[in-house]
Write an enzyme that holds these catalytic residues in place. Sequence first.
Site, PDB file in Angstrom:
ATOM      1  CG  ASN A  14      -2.158  -0.892   0.945  1.00 10.94           C
ATOM      2  OD1 ASN A  14      -3.069  -0.521   0.220  1.00 10.94           O
ATOM      3  ND2 ASN A  14      -2.145  -2.093   1.523  1.00 10.94           N
ATOM      4  CG  HIS A 110     -10.545  -3.637   7.611  1.00  4.63           C
ATOM      5  ND1 HIS A 110      -9.828  -4.295   8.586  1.00  4.63           N
ATOM      6  CD2 HIS A 110     -11.613  -4.426   7.321  1.00  4.63           C
ATOM      7  CE1 HIS A 110     -10.456  -5.425   8.891  1.00  4.63           C
ATOM      8  NE2 HIS A 110     -11.536  -5.529   8.141  1.00  4.63           N
TER       9      HIS A 110
HETATM   10  C1  GRF Z   1      -3.337  -5.046   3.717  1.00  2.00           C
HETATM   11  O1  GRF Z   1      -4.045  -6.175   3.356  1.00  2.00           O
HETATM   12  C2  GRF Z   1      -4.203  -4.133   4.526  1.00  2.00           C
HETATM   13  O2  GRF Z   1      -5.532  -4.193   4.169  1.00  2.00           O
HETATM   14  C3  GRF Z   1      -4.018  -4.649   5.909  1.00  2.00           C
HETATM   15  O3  GRF Z   1      -2.680  -5.081   5.965  1.00  2.00           O
HETATM   16  C4  GRF Z   1      -2.201  -5.368   4.657  1.00  2.00           C
HETATM   17  C5  GRF Z   1      -0.990  -4.540   4.421  1.00  2.00           C
HETATM   18  O4  GRF Z   1      -0.283  -4.905   3.294  1.00  2.00           O
HETATM   19  N1  GRF Z   1      -4.379  -3.636   6.876  1.00  2.00           N
HETATM   20  P1  GRF Z   1       0.991  -4.074   2.832  1.00  2.00           P
HETATM   21  O5  GRF Z   1       1.990  -4.076   3.988  1.00  2.00           O
HETATM   22  O6  GRF Z   1       0.550  -2.688   2.469  1.00  2.00           O
HETATM   23  O7  GRF Z   1       1.515  -4.845   1.661  1.00  2.00           O
END
Ligand code: GRF
Length: 208
Positions: A14, A110
């Site tokens: 993300n 989320h």
């Molecule tokens: C994602 O699936 C988000 O929804 C959750 O944790 C994960 C984080 O993934 N809160 P990344 O570290 O951004 O790859």
Amino acid sequence: MLRVGFLVSGGGTNLQAVIDAIKAEKITNASIEAVISNNPNAYALTRARENNIDALCISPKTFDTRDDFNKALLKKLREYRLDLIVLAGCMVVLPKELIEEYRNRIINIHPSLIPSFCGTGYYGLKVHERVLERGVKITGATCHFVDEGTDTGPIIAQKCVEVLEDDTPEILQRRVMEQAEWIIMPQAIDDIANGRICVVDGKVKHIK
Ligand code: GRF
């Protein structure tokens, strides 16, 4: 310019989506000032360093008490004079003081359509396992402001994703990230950076 800080614990996909969106000017008026992880081995820290963003580890394990950790985290965040804190896969329970100080200035992503499959115990792959167990046909992701509850803050954006019959939790997790998380989180940051949203009576309103 909106000064953004990330709190992470893992892979940082993300975070990467936001870095890419800033480079592509899909997010304007925002800069990532710091990425802070509780986990020294989080790949998110490498992604930050590769993009010349300050990358720090502040781990509860290296402090005598939780209170000491909370103080150190708060101090560091204040030093960066952040306008927005983004939780992207952050596995740390935030200090109450931080939530109060940054009311409606902390967002989280989320991996479900809140209020389904959220709250205590619903994180990471567990969310997708429960979705598949229940035989749900449509899932998705939610970007929301953070309040004192677990996944209870004002909802900024949601996007739905189809669940397919042969899905495993891992396959579904990936589809939810690609088709929802990596889209709505950058969009939310751009909306905040450009003053397009506000919170009224606990609900997010999009300013026309
Ligand atoms: C994602 O699936 C988000 O929804 C959750 O944790 C994960 C984080 O993934 N809160 P990344 O570290 O951004 O790859």
